[in-house]
Design an enzyme around this catalytic site. Sequence first.
Site, PDB file in Angstrom:
ATOM      1  N   THR A 160       0.799  -1.356  -0.029  1.00 41.71           N
ATOM      2  CA  THR A 160      -0.025   0.010   0.031  1.00 41.71           C
ATOM      3  C   THR A 160       0.937   1.310   0.065  1.00 41.71           C
ATOM      4  O   THR A 160       1.785   1.376   0.759  1.00 41.71           O
ATOM      5  CB  THR A 160      -1.025   0.044   1.248  1.00 41.71           C
ATOM      6  OG1 THR A 160      -1.755  -0.959   1.117  1.00 41.71           O
ATOM      7  CG2 THR A 160      -1.672   1.395   1.594  1.00 41.71           C
ATOM      8  N   ARG A 204     -14.792  -6.907   1.576  1.00 40.73           N
ATOM      9  CA  ARG A 204     -13.703  -6.468   2.863  1.00 40.73           C
ATOM     10  C   ARG A 204     -13.228  -4.985   2.595  1.00 40.73           C
ATOM     11  O   ARG A 204     -12.721  -4.618   1.621  1.00 40.73           O
ATOM     12  CB  ARG A 204     -12.943  -7.447   2.765  1.00 40.73           C
ATOM     13  CG  ARG A 204     -11.694  -7.424   4.076  1.00 40.73           C
ATOM     14  CD  ARG A 204     -10.436  -6.457   3.336  1.00 40.73           C
ATOM     15  NE  ARG A 204      -9.309  -6.536   4.422  1.00 40.73           N
ATOM     16  CZ  ARG A 204      -8.217  -5.931   4.258  1.00 40.73           C
ATOM     17  NH1 ARG A 204      -7.887  -5.062   3.092  1.00 40.73           N
ATOM     18  NH2 ARG A 204      -7.222  -5.739   5.265  1.00 40.73           N
ATOM     19  N   VAL A 205     -13.011  -4.303   3.679  1.00 41.21           N
ATOM     20  CA  VAL A 205     -12.549  -2.955   3.700  1.00 41.21           C
ATOM     21  C   VAL A 205     -11.446  -3.094   4.806  1.00 41.21           C
ATOM     22  O   VAL A 205     -11.265  -3.655   5.737  1.00 41.21           O
ATOM     23  CB  VAL A 205     -13.614  -1.959   4.261  1.00 41.21           C
ATOM     24  CG1 VAL A 205     -12.847  -0.739   4.500  1.00 41.21           C
ATOM     25  CG2 VAL A 205     -14.753  -1.688   3.137  1.00 41.21           C
ATOM     26  N   GLY A 206     -10.269  -2.560   4.270  1.00 39.68           N
ATOM     27  CA  GLY A 206      -8.974  -2.454   4.878  1.00 39.68           C
ATOM     28  C   GLY A 206      -8.929  -1.332   5.939  1.00 39.68           C
ATOM     29  O   GLY A 206     -10.067  -0.451   6.037  1.00 39.68           O
ATOM     30  N   ASP A 207      -7.717  -0.986   6.394  1.00 36.28           N
ATOM     31  CA  ASP A 207      -7.468   0.241   7.122  1.00 36.28           C
ATOM     32  C   ASP A 207      -7.348   1.437   6.379  1.00 36.28           C
ATOM     33  O   ASP A 207      -7.532   2.561   6.904  1.00 36.28           O
ATOM     34  CB  ASP A 207      -6.149  -0.128   7.908  1.00 36.28           C
ATOM     35  CG  ASP A 207      -4.963  -0.159   7.344  1.00 36.28           C
ATOM     36  OD1 ASP A 207      -5.143  -0.926   6.210  1.00 36.28           O
ATOM     37  OD2 ASP A 207      -3.776   0.439   7.382  1.00 36.28           O
ATOM     38  N   GLY A 252       0.257  -3.144   5.707  1.00 35.79           N
ATOM     39  CA  GLY A 252       0.420  -4.215   6.109  1.00 35.79           C
ATOM     40  C   GLY A 252      -1.089  -4.860   6.364  1.00 35.79           C
ATOM     41  O   GLY A 252      -1.864  -4.482   5.846  1.00 35.79           O
ATOM     42  N   GLY A 267      -4.538  -4.688   7.419  1.00 38.15           N
ATOM     43  CA  GLY A 267      -5.363  -3.911   7.879  1.00 38.15           C
ATOM     44  C   GLY A 267      -6.146  -4.008   8.989  1.00 38.15           C
ATOM     45  O   GLY A 267      -6.367  -3.083   9.929  1.00 38.15           O
TER      46      GLY A 267
HETATM   47  C1  SD4 Z   1      -4.971  -3.429   3.660  1.00 40.94           C
HETATM   48  N1  SD4 Z   1      -3.371  -2.074   4.817  1.00 40.94           N
HETATM   49  O1  SD4 Z   1      -6.025  -3.457   2.840  1.00 40.94           O
HETATM   50  C2  SD4 Z   1      -3.941  -2.627   3.537  1.00 40.94           C
HETATM   51  C3  SD4 Z   1      -2.765  -3.799   2.823  1.00 40.94           C
HETATM   52  C4  SD4 Z   1      -1.524  -3.148   2.382  1.00 40.94           C
HETATM   53  O2  SD4 Z   1       0.422  -3.270   1.902  1.00 40.94           O
HETATM   54  O3  SD4 Z   1      -0.882  -2.262   3.389  1.00 40.94           O
HETATM   55  N2  SD4 Z   1      -0.614  -3.651   1.860  1.00 40.94           N
HETATM   56  O4  SD4 Z   1      -5.165  -3.943   4.938  1.00 40.94           O
END
Ligand code: SD4
Length: 301
Positions: A161, A189-192, A213, A215
């Site tokens: 990311t 799914r939704v990440g951070d 990382g 999320g």
């Molecule tokens: C997520 N944090 O969707 C993101 C993925 C990510 O490097 O950081 N990839 O969880």
Amino acid sequence: SAAGARVVSTWDFGVGANQVAWKTLSAGGSALDAVEAGARWAESDLCNPTVGRCGNPDRDGVLSLDASIMDGDGRCGSVAALSDIAHPVSVARRVMEQTPHVMLVGEGAQQFAVQQGFERKKLLTPEAEKAWREWLKTAQYTPEINAERRSRPGDSSNHDTLGMLAIDAQGRLAGACTTSGMAWKMHGRVGDSPIIGAGLYVDNEVGAATASGVGEEMIRNAASFLVVELMRQGRSPAEACREAIARVVRKRPEASRTLQVCFLALNKHGEVGAYALHRGFVYAVCDKDRQDDLRDSASVY
Ligand code: SD4
């Protein structure tokens, strides 16, 4: 002059993103314009399987993008689970500037983007589709701790990311975060990254933080907000990131052995710091003295 300006980004492709942002900063432009420009560059990067149009899809084969943008004055906008739009960070900025809301998701986000003049088109690359078909053979969701170097198209590497933080010549802070999320995630799914306070937080009074990382760990800990609040209490950016990582470990010691979590922070004085759970996290720093600086983060493991 751009003397005090600086931009920092997650991962090695952050070097290229920083250089794009630097064009804005060095010309006296705002941190907000700089991070949007840098994030747009990452979103169109043909080699990045975890951001923008070349991202890997979810487990149903759908490419779904998450992005956020935040200004140090507290304005912010984000989009989540957005499909078929190439520049989610710019849609996030429109949410911030053109709506009374902070976050739009899914179909509604796409509808808004189209109304704002963004082109709607299928983005999934042949490489990403091939990688997904390959993944379907086992269909196991087991996020890997990131490879240390840039991943190739179709690579199943999960952690790239773009999180970008900038301070401009006038001392204003801004940040942006953009991603295709975890490869092979569940549909919906939704990440951070699009969640203000989890994947990104910026406050002109203190500083800014972003994360990369898995999320779920950032959301659980309101992690970017936590990093900024730790800086508010007097920690340096590096100390704040380290303490936030310690919090992640305390909460889930077992999971922490196999998941990657990385924090990057910039305070209002332009000081930079980072910390990760596992080794391999690198971040890029760009200012008037040097535009291609790539640094290794310290880590717990
Ligand atoms: C997520 N944090 O969707 C993101 C993925 C990510 O490097 O950081 N990839 O969880």
